[in-house]
Motif scaffolding. Structure first.
Motif, PDB file in Angstrom:
ATOM      1  N   LEU A 270      54.730  53.586  43.717  1.00 61.84           N
ATOM      2  CA  LEU A 270      55.623  52.513  43.306  1.00 61.84           C
ATOM      3  C   LEU A 270      55.941  51.537  44.435  1.00 61.84           C
ATOM      4  O   LEU A 270      56.165  50.347  44.194  1.00 61.84           O
ATOM      5  N   GLN A 271      55.956  52.027  45.666  1.00 64.23           N
ATOM      6  CA  GLN A 271      56.372  51.191  46.790  1.00 64.23           C
ATOM      7  C   GLN A 271      55.285  50.257  47.291  1.00 64.23           C
ATOM      8  O   GLN A 271      55.572  49.121  47.682  1.00 64.23           O
ATOM      9  N   PHE A 272      54.047  50.716  47.263  1.00 65.86           N
ATOM     10  CA  PHE A 272      53.002  49.968  47.959  1.00 65.86           C
ATOM     11  C   PHE A 272      51.974  49.308  47.049  1.00 65.86           C
ATOM     12  O   PHE A 272      51.016  48.712  47.528  1.00 65.86           O
ATOM     13  N   PHE A 273      52.175  49.400  45.740  1.00 64.22           N
ATOM     14  CA  PHE A 273      51.209  48.829  44.804  1.00 64.22           C
ATOM     15  C   PHE A 273      51.899  47.978  43.756  1.00 64.22           C
ATOM     16  O   PHE A 273      53.091  48.137  43.488  1.00 64.22           O
ATOM     17  N   ASP A 274      51.126  47.070  43.167  1.00 62.65           N
ATOM     18  CA  ASP A 274      51.565  46.261  42.031  1.00 62.65           C
ATOM     19  C   ASP A 274      50.588  46.469  40.878  1.00 62.65           C
ATOM     20  O   ASP A 274      49.410  46.794  41.096  1.00 62.65           O
ATOM     21  N   THR A 275      51.060  46.242  39.657  1.00 64.90           N
ATOM     22  CA  THR A 275      50.212  46.335  38.475  1.00 64.90           C
ATOM     23  C   THR A 275      50.408  45.086  37.621  1.00 64.90           C
ATOM     24  O   THR A 275      51.129  45.103  36.630  1.00 64.90           O
ATOM     25  N   PRO A 276      49.804  43.978  38.019  1.00 64.74           N
ATOM     26  CA  PRO A 276      49.967  42.747  37.237  1.00 64.74           C
ATOM     27  C   PRO A 276      49.295  42.852  35.872  1.00 64.74           C
ATOM     28  O   PRO A 276      48.234  43.475  35.736  1.00 64.74           O
ATOM     29  N   LYS A 277      49.926  42.250  34.883  1.00 68.08           N
ATOM     30  CA  LYS A 277      49.330  42.145  33.556  1.00 68.08           C
ATOM     31  C   LYS A 277      48.456  40.900  33.541  1.00 68.08           C
ATOM     32  O   LYS A 277      48.936  39.779  33.699  1.00 68.08           O
ATOM     33  N   LEU A 278      47.170  41.092  33.342  1.00 70.46           N
ATOM     34  CA  LEU A 278      46.228  39.989  33.422  1.00 70.46           C
ATOM     35  C   LEU A 278      46.067  39.258  32.098  1.00 70.46           C
ATOM     36  O   LEU A 278      46.003  38.027  32.065  1.00 70.46           O
ATOM     37  N   TYR A 279      45.974  40.007  31.001  1.00 77.82           N
ATOM     38  CA  TYR A 279      45.768  39.415  29.685  1.00 77.82           C
ATOM     39  C   TYR A 279      46.544  40.204  28.645  1.00 77.82           C
ATOM     40  O   TYR A 279      46.682  41.424  28.745  1.00 77.82           O
ATOM     41  N   ALA A 280      47.020  39.505  27.629  1.00 75.42           N
ATOM     42  CA  ALA A 280      47.750  40.137  26.533  1.00 75.42           C
ATOM     43  C   ALA A 280      46.799  40.495  25.407  1.00 75.42           C
ATOM     44  O   ALA A 280      45.798  39.799  25.162  1.00 75.42           O
ATOM     45  N   ALA A 281      47.112  41.557  24.725  1.00 73.39           N
ATOM     46  CA  ALA A 281      46.290  41.994  23.592  1.00 73.39           C
ATOM     47  C   ALA A 281      46.268  40.932  22.504  1.00 73.39           C
ATOM     48  O   ALA A 281      47.284  40.273  22.226  1.00 73.39           O
ATOM     49  N   SER A 282      45.098  40.737  21.903  1.00 71.90           N
ATOM     50  CA  SER A 282      44.901  39.867  20.728  1.00 71.90           C
ATOM     51  C   SER A 282      45.154  38.390  21.007  1.00 71.90           C
ATOM     52  O   SER A 282      45.247  37.597  20.067  1.00 71.90           O
ATOM     53  N   LYS A 283      45.253  38.011  22.269  1.00 74.95           N
ATOM     54  CA  LYS A 283      45.447  36.604  22.610  1.00 74.95           C
ATOM     55  C   LYS A 283      44.118  36.019  23.087  1.00 74.95           C
ATOM     56  O   LYS A 283      43.510  36.544  24.024  1.00 74.95           O
ATOM     57  N   PRO A 284      43.637  34.928  22.474  1.00 80.10           N
ATOM     58  CA  PRO A 284      42.329  34.384  22.858  1.00 80.10           C
ATOM     59  C   PRO A 284      42.286  33.967  24.326  1.00 80.10           C
ATOM     60  O   PRO A 284      43.226  33.336  24.826  1.00 80.10           O
ATOM     61  N   VAL A 285      41.220  34.337  25.003  1.00 78.79           N
ATOM     62  CA  VAL A 285      41.012  33.887  26.375  1.00 78.79           C
ATOM     63  C   VAL A 285      39.890  32.850  26.434  1.00 78.79           C
ATOM     64  O   VAL A 285      39.751  32.142  27.432  1.00 78.79           O
ATOM     65  N   SER A 286      39.098  32.767  25.370  1.00 74.49           N
ATOM     66  CA  SER A 286      38.012  31.792  25.316  1.00 74.49           C
ATOM     67  C   SER A 286      37.473  31.740  23.896  1.00 74.49           C
ATOM     68  O   SER A 286      37.868  32.542  23.034  1.00 74.49           O
ATOM     69  N   GLU A 287      36.596  30.768  23.636  1.00 73.07           N
ATOM     70  CA  GLU A 287      35.857  30.694  22.380  1.00 73.07           C
ATOM     71  C   GLU A 287      34.375  30.596  22.704  1.00 73.07           C
ATOM     72  O   GLU A 287      33.984  29.969  23.696  1.00 73.07           O
ATOM     73  N   ILE A 288      33.557  31.243  21.879  1.00 73.89           N
ATOM     74  CA  ILE A 288      32.117  31.189  22.094  1.00 73.89           C
ATOM     75  C   ILE A 288      31.447  30.720  20.806  1.00 73.89           C
ATOM     76  O   ILE A 288      31.990  30.909  19.709  1.00 73.89           O
ATOM     77  N   PRO A 289      30.265  30.104  20.922  1.00 72.69           N
ATOM     78  CA  PRO A 289      29.567  29.620  19.722  1.00 72.69           C
ATOM     79  C   PRO A 289      29.030  30.767  18.883  1.00 72.69           C
ATOM     80  O   PRO A 289      28.645  31.821  19.396  1.00 72.69           O
ATOM     81  N   VAL A 290      29.021  30.552  17.563  1.00 75.22           N
ATOM     82  CA  VAL A 290      28.491  31.536  16.620  1.00 75.22           C
ATOM     83  C   VAL A 290      27.440  30.838  15.756  1.00 75.22           C
ATOM     84  O   VAL A 290      27.644  29.704  15.307  1.00 75.22           O
ATOM     85  N   TYR A 291      26.351  31.534  15.514  1.00 75.11           N
ATOM     86  CA  TYR A 291      25.290  30.992  14.669  1.00 75.11           C
ATOM     87  C   TYR A 291      25.288  31.695  13.319  1.00 75.11           C
ATOM     88  O   TYR A 291      25.610  32.873  13.195  1.00 75.11           O
ATOM     89  N   LYS A 292      24.899  30.913  12.293  1.00 77.19           N
ATOM     90  CA  LYS A 292      24.701  31.404  10.923  1.00 77.19           C
ATOM     91  C   LYS A 292      25.993  31.941  10.296  1.00 77.19           C
ATOM     92  O   LYS A 292      25.968  32.816   9.426  1.00 77.19           O
TER      93      LYS A 292
END
Length: 380
Positions: A270-292
């Motif tokens: 607890l004293q010497f480390f951190d645990t940052p939250k990088l991303y939240a569940a179910s929240k879009p971080v990007s969009e990618i193309p989809v075919y068909k």
């Protein structure tokens, strides 16, 4: 027919900006007077410190964490209820070791049996619950081992519900860390029982043997154990400033030693480390193309919150790379893995997580599929 080749498309993902002063000197892991130990960050799942994590050890009453886990699961699945009354069998009544002093003439509620197991470490309570769930303690031992495998406890084998000595009954501190994390994550309503400082049954009040509950307000569980062969064991958990770490220490010399050594580990994490939250569940971080598909863009992200554990002062130095397999062709199911995230620090990987589709995309109509087939064939 021309075969389409899957290409990897890499994209740098911006991490949350976290500003810290220069990282302070971090001392080495403290000396721990035990046969083995393990310290894990609950949210990231990353190991902070360990010694002989996969060495086979006798768990003693730490076994009761799995007895508890299967009891909580049976209640969740409505195979048991908290107000259900059970009667201790002759075997349960005559089982040696620590007891909650059940009376064969007086039925007892499952709720009281859980407290008798978690707080008083009652072997009679464990046998009673095991027989109610599986029919016999022997069958329950098989169920315990099967559940251990499902959880990823690959170096564990159970032969009884109590932890009484048996040469074929063993685990590791790593596997106990997995089990403790599973209880806290899946059954928080039952985890609270491990914080009770005492429990009274049959007119007999017994204290919780976890000495850290009386000394450190941040510690809220979990379990102790002892046999002559195992020594004094403890699994403990502590939370501070939105973080939680879990320690496993086995083979110490006394009840005092297991508390002191566990406290060293917990405070180190607890004293010497951190645990940052990088991303939240179910929240879009990007969009990618989809075919068909019936849509041209697919939002992607993570099925659960993404955390990582680093030394204090290093969060701002994290780098994330997200890769997805291309081309992505409909239909796509929600939750389907479409790539991965790798987080690194100073060129070394510290975390890898699957990237998933955040919504389903069905096939498009005939003309859109035909047009996308032409684009794929021509490399557009």
């Amino acid at each position: 027919m021309k075969k389409l080749t899957s290409l990897l498309v890499a994209a740098a993902v911006a991490l949350p900006s976290v500003s810290f002063a220069n990282a302070p000197f971090v001392p080495p892991v403290p000396e721990i007077a035990g046969k083995a130990y393990y310290l894990v960050d609950f949210y990231s799942g990353q190991v902070v410190a360990s010694s002989d994590p996969d060495k086979r050890i006798a768990p003693a009453s730490l076994t009761k964490l799995m007895t508890g886990y299967l009891t909580y699961k049976a209640i969740k699945e409505k195979r048991l209820t908290l107000d259900q009354k059970l009667t201790v069998s002759h075997k349960g009544w005559t089982t040696g070791g620590s007891r909650m002093f059940l009376d064969p003439k007086i039925p007892v509620s499952v709720d009281d049996l859980i407290k008798g197991m978690d707080v008083q470490s009652g072997n009679d309570a464990c046998v009673t619950l095991a027989e109610a769930i599986a029919g016999s303690e022997e069958a329950f031992g098989q169920m315990m081992t099967a559940e251990a495998r499902r959880l990823g406890m690959n170096n564990t084998q159970f032969r009884n519900a109590t932890g009484l000595p048996n040469p074929e009954h063993y685990t590791t501190v790593h596997d106990l860390g997995i089990l403790a994390s599973a209880i806290i994550r899946e059954y928080p309503e039952f985890y609270k029982t491990y914080s009770l400082k005492s429990f009274t049954y049959n007119g007999i009040s017994q204290p919780n043997r976890n000495l850290l509950l009386y000394r450190d307000p941040n510690v809220d569980g979990m379990k102790t154990g002892f046999t002559d062969d195992a020594g004094y064991n403890m699994v403990a958990s502590s939370r501070r400033d939105g973080r939680r770490v879990i320690s496993v220490v086995v083979g110490t010399a006394s009840p005092e030693a297991r508390a002191v050594e566990s406290s060293k580990l917990l405070n180190y994490g607890l004293q010497f480390f951190d645990t940052p939250k990088l991303y939240a569940a179910s929240k879009p971080v990007s969009e990618i193309p989809v075919y068909k598909g019936d849509a041209k863009k697919l939002p992607i992200g993570f099925a659960s919150d993404v955390y990582t554990t680093v030394l204090k002062g290093q969060s701002a130095q994290l780098k994330a790379d997200l890769t997805t397999s291309q081309p992505v062709i409909a239909p796509i199911k929600a939750g389907q893995v479409v790539g991965k995230l790798v987080v690194s620090l100073d060129g070394k990987k510290v975390l890898e997580r699957p990237v998933v589709a955040l919504k389903a995309i069905e096939q498009g109509n005939f003309f859109s599929r035909l047009w996308d087939s032409i684009k794929l064939m021509l490399g557009w």
